[in-house]
Scaffold this motif. Structure first.
Motif, PDB file in Angstrom:
ATOM      1  N   THR A   1       8.584  54.223 -52.259  1.00  7.44           N
ATOM      2  CA  THR A   1       8.130  54.131 -50.614  1.00  7.44           C
ATOM      3  C   THR A   1       9.236  56.176 -50.595  1.00  7.44           C
ATOM      4  O   THR A   1       8.851  57.200 -50.247  1.00  7.44           O
ATOM      5  N   VAL A   2      10.718  55.704 -50.823  1.00 10.47           N
ATOM      6  CA  VAL A   2      11.650  56.592 -50.821  1.00 10.47           C
ATOM      7  C   VAL A   2      11.505  57.632 -51.968  1.00 10.47           C
ATOM      8  O   VAL A   2      11.318  59.111 -51.193  1.00 10.47           O
ATOM      9  N   LYS A   3      10.750  57.705 -52.974  1.00 18.16           N
ATOM     10  CA  LYS A   3      10.891  58.803 -54.153  1.00 18.16           C
ATOM     11  C   LYS A   3      10.067  59.130 -54.039  1.00 18.16           C
ATOM     12  O   LYS A   3       9.891  60.409 -53.942  1.00 18.16           O
ATOM     13  N   ASP A   4       8.633  58.572 -53.085  1.00 14.26           N
ATOM     14  CA  ASP A   4       7.589  59.590 -53.279  1.00 14.26           C
ATOM     15  C   ASP A   4       7.737  60.549 -51.628  1.00 14.26           C
ATOM     16  O   ASP A   4       7.670  61.620 -52.709  1.00 14.26           O
ATOM     17  N   ALA A   5       8.791  60.250 -50.621  1.00 17.58           N
ATOM     18  CA  ALA A   5       8.837  60.797 -49.558  1.00 17.58           C
ATOM     19  C   ALA A   5       9.495  61.861 -50.195  1.00 17.58           C
ATOM     20  O   ALA A   5       9.020  63.066 -49.822  1.00 17.58           O
ATOM     21  N   LEU A   6      10.633  61.512 -51.189  1.00 15.17           N
ATOM     22  CA  LEU A   6      11.291  62.411 -51.445  1.00 15.17           C
ATOM     23  C   LEU A   6      11.159  63.449 -52.087  1.00 15.17           C
ATOM     24  O   LEU A   6      11.398  65.131 -52.537  1.00 15.17           O
ATOM     25  N   LYS A   7       9.961  63.518 -53.170  1.00 16.58           N
ATOM     26  CA  LYS A   7       9.302  64.284 -53.735  1.00 16.58           C
ATOM     27  C   LYS A   7       8.421  65.485 -53.433  1.00 16.58           C
ATOM     28  O   LYS A   7       8.641  66.652 -53.504  1.00 16.58           O
ATOM     29  N   GLU A   8       7.685  64.626 -52.461  1.00 16.67           N
ATOM     30  CA  GLU A   8       7.340  65.860 -51.668  1.00 16.67           C
ATOM     31  C   GLU A   8       8.119  66.421 -50.596  1.00 16.67           C
ATOM     32  O   GLU A   8       7.420  67.954 -50.780  1.00 16.67           O
ATOM     33  N   GLN A   9       9.354  66.269 -50.307  1.00 12.23           N
ATOM     34  CA  GLN A   9       9.851  67.144 -49.744  1.00 12.23           C
ATOM     35  C   GLN A   9      10.878  68.289 -50.401  1.00 12.23           C
ATOM     36  O   GLN A   9      10.485  69.962 -50.107  1.00 12.23           O
ATOM     37  N   LEU A  10      10.808  67.934 -52.031  1.00 13.01           N
ATOM     38  CA  LEU A  10      10.732  68.503 -52.584  1.00 13.01           C
ATOM     39  C   LEU A  10      10.844  69.837 -53.423  1.00 13.01           C
ATOM     40  O   LEU A  10      11.077  70.885 -53.546  1.00 13.01           O
ATOM     41  N   ALA A  11       9.514  69.830 -52.665  1.00 12.80           N
ATOM     42  CA  ALA A  11       7.565  70.912 -53.071  1.00 12.80           C
ATOM     43  C   ALA A  11       8.562  72.140 -52.065  1.00 12.80           C
ATOM     44  O   ALA A  11       8.088  73.360 -52.716  1.00 12.80           O
ATOM     45  N   GLY A  12       9.266  71.620 -51.052  1.00 12.23           N
ATOM     46  CA  GLY A  12      10.146  72.960 -50.786  1.00 12.23           C
ATOM     47  C   GLY A  12       8.940  73.457 -49.566  1.00 12.23           C
ATOM     48  O   GLY A  12       7.232  73.060 -49.719  1.00 12.23           O
ATOM     49  N   ALA A  13       9.267  74.651 -48.963  1.00 12.34           N
ATOM     50  CA  ALA A  13       8.429  75.543 -47.963  1.00 12.34           C
ATOM     51  C   ALA A  13       8.090  76.593 -48.562  1.00 12.34           C
ATOM     52  O   ALA A  13       6.951  76.731 -48.284  1.00 12.34           O
ATOM     53  N   GLY A  14       8.685  77.283 -49.227  1.00  8.08           N
ATOM     54  CA  GLY A  14       7.946  78.861 -50.301  1.00  8.08           C
ATOM     55  C   GLY A  14       7.508  78.745 -51.306  1.00  8.08           C
ATOM     56  O   GLY A  14       6.807  77.665 -51.216  1.00  8.08           O
ATOM     57  N   GLU A  15       8.276  79.279 -52.521  1.00  9.04           N
ATOM     58  CA  GLU A  15       7.620  79.663 -53.376  1.00  9.04           C
ATOM     59  C   GLU A  15       7.501  78.492 -54.291  1.00  9.04           C
ATOM     60  O   GLU A  15       8.562  76.656 -53.797  1.00  9.04           O
ATOM     61  N   GLU A  16       6.298  77.883 -54.530  1.00  8.79           N
ATOM     62  CA  GLU A  16       6.870  76.301 -54.989  1.00  8.79           C
ATOM     63  C   GLU A  16       7.508  76.478 -56.505  1.00  8.79           C
ATOM     64  O   GLU A  16       7.532  77.030 -57.476  1.00  8.79           O
ATOM     65  N   GLN A  17       7.845  75.003 -56.561  1.00 10.04           N
ATOM     66  CA  GLN A  17       8.517  74.663 -57.417  1.00 10.04           C
ATOM     67  C   GLN A  17       7.673  74.728 -59.471  1.00 10.04           C
ATOM     68  O   GLN A  17       6.992  73.666 -59.159  1.00 10.04           O
ATOM     69  N   PRO A  18       7.714  75.052 -60.037  1.00  7.34           N
ATOM     70  CA  PRO A  18       7.478  75.059 -61.167  1.00  7.34           C
ATOM     71  C   PRO A  18       7.459  73.852 -61.292  1.00  7.34           C
ATOM     72  O   PRO A  18       8.400  73.576 -61.683  1.00  7.34           O
ATOM     73  N   ASP A  19       6.216  73.947 -62.362  1.00  7.73           N
ATOM     74  CA  ASP A  19       6.545  72.300 -62.984  1.00  7.73           C
ATOM     75  C   ASP A  19       6.251  72.720 -64.831  1.00  7.73           C
ATOM     76  O   ASP A  19       5.441  72.535 -65.581  1.00  7.73           O
ATOM     77  N   TRP A  20       7.277  72.626 -65.260  1.00  4.80           N
ATOM     78  CA  TRP A  20       7.981  73.256 -66.415  1.00  4.80           C
ATOM     79  C   TRP A  20       7.542  71.774 -67.403  1.00  4.80           C
ATOM     80  O   TRP A  20       8.267  71.235 -67.406  1.00  4.80           O
ATOM     81  N   ASP A  21       7.933  72.740 -68.736  1.00  2.93           N
ATOM     82  CA  ASP A  21       7.643  71.255 -69.774  1.00  2.93           C
ATOM     83  C   ASP A  21       8.421  70.895 -70.363  1.00  2.93           C
ATOM     84  O   ASP A  21       9.589  71.729 -70.072  1.00  2.93           O
ATOM     85  N   ASN A  22       9.222  69.559 -69.722  1.00  2.00           N
ATOM     86  CA  ASN A  22      10.795  69.332 -69.978  1.00  2.00           C
ATOM     87  C   ASN A  22      11.202  69.237 -70.922  1.00  2.00           C
ATOM     88  O   ASN A  22      12.906  68.954 -71.413  1.00  2.00           O
ATOM     89  N   ASP A  23      10.376  68.951 -72.258  1.00  2.00           N
ATOM     90  CA  ASP A  23      11.061  68.651 -73.057  1.00  2.00           C
ATOM     91  C   ASP A  23      11.049  70.477 -73.278  1.00  2.00           C
ATOM     92  O   ASP A  23      11.582  70.580 -74.804  1.00  2.00           O
ATOM     93  N   ASP A  24      10.789  71.116 -73.258  1.00  2.00           N
ATOM     94  CA  ASP A  24      11.401  72.801 -73.441  1.00  2.00           C
ATOM     95  C   ASP A  24      12.871  73.118 -73.038  1.00  2.00           C
ATOM     96  O   ASP A  24      12.007  73.522 -71.568  1.00  2.00           O
ATOM     97  N   PRO A  25      13.714  72.823 -72.829  1.00  2.00           N
ATOM     98  CA  PRO A  25      14.612  73.350 -72.762  1.00  2.00           C
ATOM     99  C   PRO A  25      14.643  74.770 -71.743  1.00  2.00           C
ATOM    100  O   PRO A  25      15.615  75.401 -71.074  1.00  2.00           O
TER     101      PRO A  25
END
Ligand SMILES: Nc1nc2c(ncn2[C@@H]2O[C@H](COP(=O)(O)OP(=O)(O)O)[C@@H](O)[C@H]2O)c(=O)[nH]1
Ligand SMILES: [Mg+2]
Length: 317
Positions: A78-102
């Motif tokens: 539950t803590v993890k889910d809630a934190l992920k939601e908070q990390l979405a932020g208020a403004g510009e979306e946090q992009p979801d880039w390819d984790n394997d490509d640094p």
């Protein structure tokens, strides 16, 4: 070591605080009560995640687990889910880039020269982050030129020169005290002349309250933009994770003066206050592109909200 393991290791201090404290607070089989939640809130706040996020986490826990028998692993979820939601932020979306490509977080030119400008307050980790970025760019097969735009301190030029020698890339420097914009200009010329793919420009640390220095940064920006189409392709603001909320207020003013395209959050390994990334996402309308988790060239990780939260709560060491 893989990127995820490196991230986990870098977050160890924050991880210790969260995991062990939650374990100490809750025991499987007890009934979850408000006193425990209040105590947890205090612990969450110690990671610097801020009141908004910690309240959201607690509310979510109360809703899902309040008055029920504690299942510690379910509480972590539950803590993890809630934190992920908070990390979405208020403004510009946090992009979801390819984790394997640094280098996925960097927006580089499709062809021709890309310019990356790096700025921030003194001592936050700009030069070290540039060395780490250079390492990633070189590893991706790009040819680069560094610009030692911190002409105030001889030591700063030496520091970047040392990195350029270690990494095997070219560097353009200026005389001590010379105009950093003209060094940046020379850097652009050199990069164009040699057909380099990337130019990474270091700058002197400055406070957003120092008008002359901020104007100087604007000038560097202008010069680069006039020399290279579309430049700077990235204008990265480096923040120091150990400075907490203070760093965020500084950064907010910074971005009002110069256009930034993303944040590099350095020194996450040095602090148990890794939760600071949450208010950064909430209070600044910028994606967090990288996190610094050590002093070596390999200690830079693309920031991914899900990875970050998973690394914080992953069981074991
Ligand atoms: N532990 C740790 N130290 C870092 C990190 N990034 C930078 N540093 C250290 O912070 C100090 C200041 O870094 P520097 O790059 O010179 O900062 P600048 O003044 O902004 O260019 C140096 O001692 C670096 O080794 C990081 O991610 N983790
Ligand atoms: Mg520096």
């Amino acid at each position: 070591m893989g990127l995820f393991d490196r991230l986990k290791q870098g977050l160890q201090k924050t991880k210790d605080l969260l995991r062990s404290d939650i374990r100490d607070l809750f025991r499987d089989g007890q009934i979850l009560d408000d006193e425990q939640l209040r105590q947890l809130e205090g612990k969450l706040l110690k990671t610097d995640m801020g009141v908004v996020a910690s309240t959201a986490v607690i509310d979510q826990l109360r809703e899902e687990h309040g008055g029920r028998t504690v299942d510690v692993e379910a509480i972590f979820e539950t803590v993890k889910d809630a934190l992920k939601e908070q990390l979405a932020g208020a403004g510009e979306e946090q992009p979801d880039w390819d984790n394997d490509d640094p280098i996925a977080p960097l927006s580089l030119a499709d062809e021709g020269l890309s310019v990356i400008l790096v700025a921030g307050v003194n001592g936050v980790g700009k030069t070290t982050s540039i060395a780490k970025l250079a390492h990633l760019l070189i590893a991706s097969g790009r040819r680069l030129v560094l610009v030692a735009g911190d002409t105030f301190r001889a030591a700063a030029v030496e520091q970047l020169t040392m990195w350029s020698e270690r990494l095997g890339c070219e560097i353009v420097t200026g005389a001590p005290g010379s105009d950093p914009a003209s060094v940046a200009y020379n850097g652009c010329e050199r990069a164009i002349e040699t057909g380099a793919d990337c130019l990474v420009v270091d700058t002197a640390g400055r406070l957003q309250t120092d008008r002359n220095l901020m104007q100087e940064l604007e000038k560097i920006h202008r010069v680069i933009a006039s020399k290279v189409p579309g430049a700077p392709h990235e204008s990265l603001l480096v923040l120091d994770a150990t400075t907490g909320q203070n760093g965020i207020s500084q950064a907010r003013n910074f971005t009002e003066i110069v256009d930034c395209s993303g944040i590099v959050l350095a020194k996450l390994d040095g602090t148990a206050r890794g939760g600071i990334v949450v208010p950064i996402r909430q209070q600044m309308d910028l994606p967090v592109k990288y996190v610094g988790v050590g002093e070596g060239v390999e200690d830079l990780e693309p920031f991914d909200a899900d990875w970050f939260v998973e690394a914080l709560f992953e069981a074991g060491e």
